[in-house]
Design a protein around this motif. Structure first.
Motif, short mmCIF file in Angstrom:
data_model
loop_
_atom_site.label_atom_id
_atom_site.label_comp_id
_atom_site.label_asym_id
_atom_site.label_seq_id
_atom_site.Cartn_x
_atom_site.Cartn_y
_atom_site.Cartn_z
N ASP A 187 0.81 -1.21 0.00
CA ASP A 187 0.00 0.00 0.00
C ASP A 187 0.85 1.27 0.00
N GLU A 188 2.17 1.14 0.25
CA GLU A 188 3.05 2.31 0.21
C GLU A 188 3.71 2.50 -1.15
N VAL A 189 3.56 1.52 -2.03
CA VAL A 189 4.14 1.63 -3.38
C VAL A 189 3.17 2.41 -4.25
N PRO A 190 3.59 3.51 -4.86
CA PRO A 190 2.69 4.26 -5.74
C PRO A 190 2.18 3.38 -6.89
N VAL A 191 0.97 3.70 -7.33
CA VAL A 191 0.34 2.90 -8.39
C VAL A 191 1.22 2.82 -9.64
N PRO A 192 1.84 3.92 -10.10
CA PRO A 192 2.66 3.81 -11.33
C PRO A 192 3.86 2.88 -11.18
N LEU A 193 4.28 2.60 -9.90
CA LEU A 193 5.48 1.78 -9.72
C LEU A 193 5.18 0.35 -9.32
N ARG A 194 3.93 0.00 -9.17
CA ARG A 194 3.62 -1.38 -8.76
C ARG A 194 4.01 -2.39 -9.84
N ARG A 195 3.82 -2.01 -11.08
CA ARG A 195 4.26 -2.91 -12.16
C ARG A 195 5.79 -3.02 -12.18
N VAL A 196 6.50 -1.89 -11.92
CA VAL A 196 7.96 -1.90 -11.92
C VAL A 196 8.48 -2.76 -10.78
N ALA A 197 7.79 -2.78 -9.63
CA ALA A 197 8.25 -3.54 -8.47
C ALA A 197 8.29 -5.03 -8.76
N ARG A 198 7.49 -5.48 -9.75
CA ARG A 198 7.46 -6.91 -10.08
C ARG A 198 8.54 -7.31 -11.08
N PHE A 199 9.29 -6.34 -11.60
CA PHE A 199 10.36 -6.67 -12.54
C PHE A 199 11.46 -7.45 -11.84
N ALA A 200 12.23 -8.17 -12.62
CA ALA A 200 13.41 -8.86 -12.10
C ALA A 200 14.43 -7.81 -11.64
N PRO A 201 15.25 -8.14 -10.61
CA PRO A 201 16.19 -7.14 -10.08
C PRO A 201 17.09 -6.54 -11.14
N ASN A 202 17.57 -7.36 -12.10
CA ASN A 202 18.51 -6.83 -13.09
C ASN A 202 17.81 -6.00 -14.17
N ARG A 203 16.47 -5.99 -14.18
CA ARG A 203 15.74 -5.21 -15.19
C ARG A 203 15.02 -4.02 -14.58
N ARG A 204 14.91 -3.99 -13.23
CA ARG A 204 14.06 -2.99 -12.59
C ARG A 204 14.59 -1.58 -12.82
N ALA A 205 15.92 -1.37 -12.55
CA ALA A 205 16.48 -0.03 -12.71
C ALA A 205 16.59 0.35 -14.18
N ARG A 206 16.84 -0.64 -15.04
CA ARG A 206 17.05 -0.34 -16.46
C ARG A 206 15.74 0.00 -17.16
N LEU A 207 14.66 -0.77 -16.87
CA LEU A 207 13.40 -0.54 -17.57
C LEU A 207 12.47 0.42 -16.82
N GLY A 208 12.57 0.46 -15.48
CA GLY A 208 11.66 1.32 -14.72
C GLY A 208 12.31 2.56 -14.16
N GLY A 209 13.55 2.84 -14.55
CA GLY A 209 14.27 3.99 -14.00
C GLY A 209 13.56 5.30 -14.24
N ARG A 210 13.00 5.48 -15.42
CA ARG A 210 12.33 6.75 -15.73
C ARG A 210 11.11 6.96 -14.82
N ASP A 211 10.31 5.88 -14.61
CA ASP A 211 9.13 6.00 -13.74
C ASP A 211 9.54 6.26 -12.29
N ILE A 212 10.60 5.57 -11.83
CA ILE A 212 11.06 5.77 -10.45
C ILE A 212 11.52 7.21 -10.25
N ALA A 213 12.28 7.75 -11.20
CA ALA A 213 12.78 9.13 -11.09
C ALA A 213 11.63 10.12 -11.04
N ALA A 214 10.64 9.93 -11.89
CA ALA A 214 9.50 10.85 -11.90
C ALA A 214 8.75 10.80 -10.57
#
Length: 448
Positions: free
Chosen positions: A42-69
């Protein structure tokens, strides 16, 4: 990481997000991506819930833009993720939270933690990290320039050493050449004296031989003229003999081929007749047949005659191809333009040749298909076994080449020519061939 767009009614004391050095921005993305799955759902923002399910080696590479925003737009999320990252950082995180940057700590790591924790003076820590990164890059560039200068100095020293060695070699070679030059000059003086004596002797001999040379030249000229005349006659005779031998050889080869085909045709025809005329035992004598014939009464039904078959009947074509050693000659474009006119010429040739390959495999007959040379193309695929593909030469039509093929066959061999051209049909019929229309072959191909 740049600040998002803000409305015009923002407070006067608003301070925009600092411009982060690239290394600091990348480190923040890695730390936030690693800590993201550890937050409660419930503390993970909605736009990042999909990113949280990524594999560790792909999370920063594919979800970095969403995390930064989200870090820029959601201070509460930044505080939560920052608190978790500070806890995991241990002593370094505690030091940064208190606004102190340990001297031994990595500047990029300190700046990333300061951005997330935001203690007093955090902007100064980020700016110091940027200065440290730029200084490190400048030091690396200077070190690279120093290494390049050292390498150039080593190469220059090596080149100077090689040049000194080459100069020593050249000096030694120059001394040797000078010594040899002195010897050559002495030998040249001796040779000059001997040459002058030889020239005087040669002049005397030339005067004595002048008359003999004139007489010998005239005799040699007369002899050469006679030799040329005899050689010319010999060449003419050899050319005539070679032409005669080749003509005899070609004629003999043609006669041998015709004789072989004729004998093969006769032999197969005789074998076929023996099979057709082989009679088994019978219980009737010749007189019995005479008696049966006499017993016939008038008015008996007359035996039906075979229906005449025209030149477009595929059944008659099958009968002709069943003859021993039959040779099927096809007027290529006459058939294809009648049956496959909507295709390109290349597709027409390919379809006809492929179909003829099937007939050759079924009957074992020799098949030759002739095309006009004006449409000849290079790089044709290999013809099927038993099918010969010919193109007429420049200045010759396919009709003339077909008549040549028919005339080349020995008398008695069955030759079937497929063409709807009346001229071709009449011409080959005069030479003993069986003309058939293009439709007979098209129907035969459609049946297979």
């Amino acid at each position: 990481m740049s600040a998002p767009q803000v409305p015009d009614d923002r407070p006067e004391d608003f301070v925009p997000e600092p411009v982060l050095p690239e290394a600091v921005r990348q480190r923040i993305m890695v730390l936030a991506a690693a800590a993201l799955p550890g937050l409660p759902a419930d503390e993970v923002p909605v736009p990042l819930r999909r990113v949280a399910r990524f594999a560790p080696n792909r999370r920063a590479r594919l979800g970095g833009r969403d995390i930064a925003a989200q870090l820029v737009a959601d201070p509460l999320f930044r505080q939560r993720i920052g608190a978790r990252i500070i806890d995991e950082a241990g002593d370094l995180g505690a030091a940064v939270t208190s606004g102190v940057a340990p001297a031994a700590a990595e500047p990029v790591e300190v700046a990333a933690l300061a951005y997330l924790a935001r203690p007093d003076g955090w902007r100064d820590l980020i700016e110091a990290a940027g200065d440290a990164v730029r200084a490190e890059a400048d030091n690396a560039a200077i070190a690279e320039q120093v290494r390049a200068a050292e390498q150039r100095a080593v190469r220059a020293e090596h080149d100077r050493t090689v040049a000194r060695v080459e100069a020593d070699k050249l000096r030694d070679e120059l001394a040797r050449v000078r010594e040899e030059l002195g010897q050559v000059r002495e030998e040249a003086r001796s040779a000059g004296k001997a040459l002058r004596e030889a020239q005087a002797a040669q002049k005397r001999a030339a005067d004595l031989l002048a008359t003999e040379k004139g007489r010998a030249a005239r005799a040699a000229q007369d002899h050469e003229t006679e030799v040329r005349r005899l050689r010319s006659r010999l060449a003419d005779a050899e050319a005539a003999a070679a032409t005669g031998k080749q003509a005899v050889k070609d004629a003999r080869a043609v006669d041998d081929a015709r004789l072989w085909l004729l004998l093969e045709t006769i032999g197969q025809a005789a074998s076929g007749l023996r099979r057709e005329l082989a009679l088994g035992p019978t219980d009737k004598l010749p007189a019995d047949f005479v008696a049966d014939a006499e017993a016939d009464r008038p008015g008996a039904p007359e035996r039906s005659r075979a229906r005449a078959q025209d030149t477009d009947d595929p059944g008659r074509l099958d009968q002709l191809l069943a003859l021993p050693r039959a040779h099927l000659v096809v007027d290529g474009y006459n058939v294809t333009k009648r049956g496959f006119a909507d295709m390109s010429l290349e597709q027409q040739r390919k379809r006809l040749i492929t179909g003829l390959g099937g007939i050759a495999a079924q009957t074992g007959d020799e098949i030759t298909v002739v095309f006009d040379g004006a449409e000849r193309v290079h790089g044709l695929p290999p013809a099927p076994r038993g099918v010969r593909v010919l193109f007429s030469r420049k200045g010759m039509t396919a009709d003339e080449l077909i008549r040549q093929l028919v005339r080349a066959e020995p008398p008695g061999r069955p030759v079937v020519v497929v063409s709807s051209d009346r001229e071709v049909a009449d011409g080959v019929r005069r030479h003993g061939a069986y003309p058939m229309g293009a439709d007979s072959l098209l129907r035969r191909l459609a049946r297979t």
